[in-house]
Design a protein around this motif. Structure first.
Motif: not given
Length: 324
Positions: A220-232, A247-251, A256-261
């Motif tokens: 459900l949370i993949a590359a497109e969704g992660l790119r939609a999130m704020k960078r922090d 894979e998408a989360l590591v990328a 630096g597309e998200i602030g952390g997990a």
């Protein structure tokens, strides 16, 4: 009604094992670790009930190995993606889970991860344990203020999601919620605002996941969704590992597309992708959301109570399906 034995695939808590012993049936019990598949298949033969955990695959092969005496599979978890419920239904086998009893514990762990990640608690702990020389400074380990206009996005607004939202509201966070069954606008009585998933991912400072693992929610949370999130923005997962595309989360973390997990669950559990260990802005725990003493007791005893009800010819207390 069959008098077959009850298979308990792994040692449960003392309270749960005592409850099982009081059923007056022969018990076949596994060990502390997940059982070998061949042992599991043999131990299932002739069982009238199986009490299992999320580490065991209860599929058509195992159901057939158990045979026609099997009446109930009681899963000691809320999620039941490890059980082939369709195959169980075809064979007239009731499947139950343990909802409700672990809501608070899971919500507590979610908040612990939220605070640990946002305020860089585990990062600071590692810093000191490494013996690093330091002196206080105004730019040192600055993190996210969760009580200063921070927006939490709750994906999956069921019992656990609502328990997390209540805790977040107590921290004066703004809370957005999304579930397929909810409207995409409006509020509930507590002040939580409903929205669609793209909007939630775009607006939230912290996103927390509380959905079951199904074909619809896998990645459900993949590359497109992660790119939609704020960078922090921060991502927290205490649901199931497969809800997030690793894979998408590591990328996203590397870019630096998200602030952390913060992750309590993993796609290839118990294996943890070693790349996740590279990041200081990632907090990892070994699937401990329900690991409160009283909670684990309640989970095990609820599973046993479901077995008792079905073997007595009654309806399961918390059925996932109703058998045949």
């Amino acid at each position: 009604m069959s008098n077959g034995h009850i298979l308990i695939t792994r040692q449960l808590t003392d309270a749960a094992m005592q409850a099982a012993g009081e059923l007056g049936r022969e018990l076949v019990v596994g060990g502390e670790q997940p059982p070998d598949r061949s042992w599991l298949l043999e131990a299932a033969r002739g069982a009238s009930a199986v009490v299992c955990t999320l580490t065991e695959q209860i599929d058509a092969e195992l159901l057939d190995a158990a045979g026609s005496d099997l009446r109930v599979v009681a899963n000691v978890a809320v999620g039941y993606d490890n059980v082939d419920t369709a195959a169980a239904k075809e064979r007239g086998v009731v499947v139950s889970n343990t909802p409700g009893v672990l809501d608070a514990a899971t919500a507590d762990l979610t908040m612990a991860l939220l605070l640990g990640l946002s305020r860089r608690v585990t990062e600071g702990d590692r810093f000191l344990r490494a013996g690093t020389s330091w002196i206080w400074g105004p730019r040192m380990f600055v993190g996210t203020d969760v009580s200063a206009g921070c927006t939490l996005g709750v994906v999956g607004y069921g019992r656990i999601g609502k328990a997390v939202a209540r805790r977040a509201l107590a921290f004066d966070m703004d809370v957005l919620a999304h579930s397929p069954s909810l409207p995409t606008s409006g509020e509930d009585g507590s002040g939580v605002s409903y929205t669609d998933l793209p909007t939630l991912l775009r607006l939230a400072d912290i996103v927390t996941l509380h959905v079951p693992l199904t074909e619809d929610t896998r990645h459900l949370i993949a590359a497109e969704g992660l790119r939609a999130m704020k960078r922090d923005a921060l991502l927290i997962n205490t649901a199931r590992g497969g809800v997030v595309d690793t894979e998408a989360l590591v990328a996203a973390l590397r870019a630096g597309e998200i602030g952390g997990a913060a992750l309590d669950v993993f796609e290839d559990e118990p294996n943890v992708d070693p790349r996740l260990l590279e990041f200081d802005n990632v907090v990892l725990t070994p699937h401990i959301a329900s690991a409160g003493r009283a909670t684990r007791d309640r989970m095990g005893t609820l599973a046993v109570d479901n077995v008792a009800a079905v073997l007595d010819g009654e309806e399961a207390l918390t059925p996932v399906n109703a058998g045949g």
